[in-house]
Design a protein around this motif. Structure first.
Motif, PDB file in Angstrom:
ATOM      1  N   ALA A 164       0.826  -1.101   0.015  1.00 35.21           N
ATOM      2  CA  ALA A 164      -0.103  -0.054   0.168  1.00 35.21           C
ATOM      3  C   ALA A 164       0.873   1.259  -0.172  1.00 35.21           C
ATOM      4  N   ALA A 165       0.391   2.166  -1.107  1.00 33.03           N
ATOM      5  CA  ALA A 165       1.307   3.360  -1.166  1.00 33.03           C
ATOM      6  C   ALA A 165       1.172   4.167  -0.166  1.00 33.03           C
ATOM      7  N   GLN A 166       2.309   4.747   0.543  1.00 32.27           N
ATOM      8  CA  GLN A 166       2.273   6.143   1.307  1.00 32.27           C
ATOM      9  C   GLN A 166       3.157   7.137   1.247  1.00 32.27           C
ATOM     10  N   THR A 167       3.348   8.066   1.622  1.00 37.38           N
ATOM     11  CA  THR A 167       4.263   9.338   1.316  1.00 37.38           C
ATOM     12  C   THR A 167       5.068   9.568   2.778  1.00 37.38           C
ATOM     13  N   PRO A 168       6.331   9.965   2.593  1.00 43.59           N
ATOM     14  CA  PRO A 168       6.898  10.629   1.409  1.00 43.59           C
ATOM     15  C   PRO A 168       7.270   9.868   0.149  1.00 43.59           C
ATOM     16  N   GLN A 169       7.242  10.455  -0.767  1.00 44.82           N
ATOM     17  CA  GLN A 169       7.985   9.971  -2.165  1.00 44.82           C
ATOM     18  C   GLN A 169       9.107  10.894  -2.478  1.00 44.82           C
ATOM     19  N   ALA A 170      10.409  10.358  -2.575  1.00 44.03           N
ATOM     20  CA  ALA A 170      11.543  11.344  -2.759  1.00 44.03           C
ATOM     21  C   ALA A 170      12.283  11.095  -4.150  1.00 44.03           C
ATOM     22  N   PHE A 171      12.608  12.369  -4.679  1.00 46.36           N
ATOM     23  CA  PHE A 171      13.300  12.202  -5.787  1.00 46.36           C
ATOM     24  C   PHE A 171      14.367  13.180  -6.063  1.00 46.36           C
ATOM     25  N   ARG A 172      15.311  12.807  -7.079  1.00 44.50           N
ATOM     26  CA  ARG A 172      16.141  14.180  -7.421  1.00 44.50           C
ATOM     27  C   ARG A 172      15.274  15.236  -8.215  1.00 44.50           C
ATOM     28  N   LEU A 173      15.324  16.384  -7.729  1.00 39.88           N
ATOM     29  CA  LEU A 173      14.373  17.508  -8.250  1.00 39.88           C
ATOM     30  C   LEU A 173      14.358  17.431  -9.648  1.00 39.88           C
ATOM     31  N   SER A 174      15.572  17.042 -10.518  1.00 37.00           N
ATOM     32  CA  SER A 174      15.386  17.297 -12.103  1.00 37.00           C
ATOM     33  C   SER A 174      14.620  15.968 -12.451  1.00 37.00           C
ATOM     34  N   LEU A 175      14.873  14.897 -11.949  1.00 32.60           N
ATOM     35  CA  LEU A 175      14.181  13.696 -12.152  1.00 32.60           C
ATOM     36  C   LEU A 175      12.488  13.792 -12.255  1.00 32.60           C
ATOM     37  N   ILE A 176      12.034  14.256 -11.076  1.00 29.11           N
ATOM     38  CA  ILE A 176      10.539  14.471 -11.066  1.00 29.11           C
ATOM     39  C   ILE A 176      10.006  15.390 -11.765  1.00 29.11           C
ATOM     40  N   HIS A 177      10.937  16.721 -11.923  1.00 34.11           N
ATOM     41  CA  HIS A 177      10.465  17.820 -12.719  1.00 34.11           C
ATOM     42  C   HIS A 177      10.362  17.033 -14.123  1.00 34.11           C
ATOM     43  N   GLY A 178      11.106  16.298 -14.660  1.00 32.13           N
ATOM     44  CA  GLY A 178      11.330  15.758 -15.920  1.00 32.13           C
ATOM     45  C   GLY A 178      10.220  14.888 -16.332  1.00 32.13           C
ATOM     46  N   ALA A 179       9.688  14.098 -15.283  1.00 28.33           N
ATOM     47  CA  ALA A 179       8.608  13.170 -15.533  1.00 28.33           C
ATOM     48  C   ALA A 179       7.467  13.929 -15.559  1.00 28.33           C
TER      49      ALA A 179
END
Ligand code: CTP
Ligand code: MG
Length: 229
Positions: A164-179
């Motif tokens: 079951a999904a929770q948060t946080p979800q964490a990313f390199r900023l450029s990676l999530i922005h690109g997505a």
């Protein structure tokens, strides 16, 4: 730098409280402030930004005026929310990219999960630093029926493969922005889904059964019990 992006742009329809649920008191303190407390007090978090619906920004600012969050700084302290969670997340990420470095780590977290622990936050930072993308989740305890037509059991997936999904979800900023920029318009449930749709791997980080998303009225007494135990 490690940044917490707190999503508080929803209206909390299912809570039916007359105001967005993130402003409701949980054991005497507004839910959103409890969520901010968890990140403000974490030694590895450098900066915090909150996404909030424009019509609730004044209310939020009046709450924040009475607090002293050192990490809520700069032009990104309060960011206007979007029509859905994806858009709120995108607006937050875009605003942060203007003021932060592309390889900074952003932890995107639901304001409605005030019980997030320091352990989960630390594990998300470590996993995102190593792999670029991660999400907190817990094993499901119920058997899950997959019912594509809503009325008949299609198949029963192996429970050991379900989380079951929770948060946080964490990313390199450029990676999530690109997505976000490459999003094809198909509905996605969360930020991890955006990356998966583009074939980018997302690592699982163990969440916690207490890290509930306060959704329905009955979740408030449960959260209060967890807080006072
Ligand atoms: N969220 C957001 N912007 C939106 C919608 C949701 O930032 N336009 C945030 C919520 O504030 C919440 C998190 O996303 O912290 C998870 O969403 P959910 O639990 O569904 O909150 P709401 O959408 O507010 O609740 P409901 O679906 O019952 O209306
Ligand atoms: Mg919602």
């Amino acid at each position: 730098m490690n940044i917490a992006l707190i999503l508080a742009g929803g209206t909390g329809e299912r809570m039916s409280a007359g105001l967005p649920k993130q402003f409701l008191p949980v054991a005497g303190r507004p839910m959103l402030l409890r969520t901010l407390d968890a990140f403000e007090s974490h030694p590895e978090i450098d900066r915090i930004a909150v996404v909030c619906g424009a019509s609730w920004a004044a209310h939020l600012r009046s709450l924040l005026d009475a607090e002293c969050y050192r990490k809520l700084t700069g032009g990104t302290a309060v960011i206007d929310g979007g029509r859905d969670r994806r858009e709120s997340s995108f607006r937050g990420v875009e605003a942060l990219l203007r003021e932060c470095a592309p390889d900074d780590i952003v932890l995107i977290h639901d304001a409605a999960r005030p019980l997030v622990s320091h352990r989960i936050i630390s594990d998300c930072i470590a996993a995102a630093a190593e792999q670029g993308a991660c999400a907190a989740a817990i094993p499901v305890t119920d058997t899950i029926y997959h019912c594509p037509d809503g009325g008949r059991i299609g198949d029963i997936p192996d429970r050991r493969t379900l989380f079951a999904a929770q948060t946080p979800q964490a990313f390199r900023l450029s990676l999530i922005h690109g997505a976000h920029c490459a999003w094809n318009g198909e509905p996605v449930t969360d930020d991890a889904g955006l990356l998966l749709a583009q074939g980018i791997p997302v690592r699982l980080v163990p969440g916690d059964v207490r890290n509930i998303k306060l959704t329905n009225p009955g979740d408030l007494p449960l959260a209060e019990r967890y807080l006072t135990e």
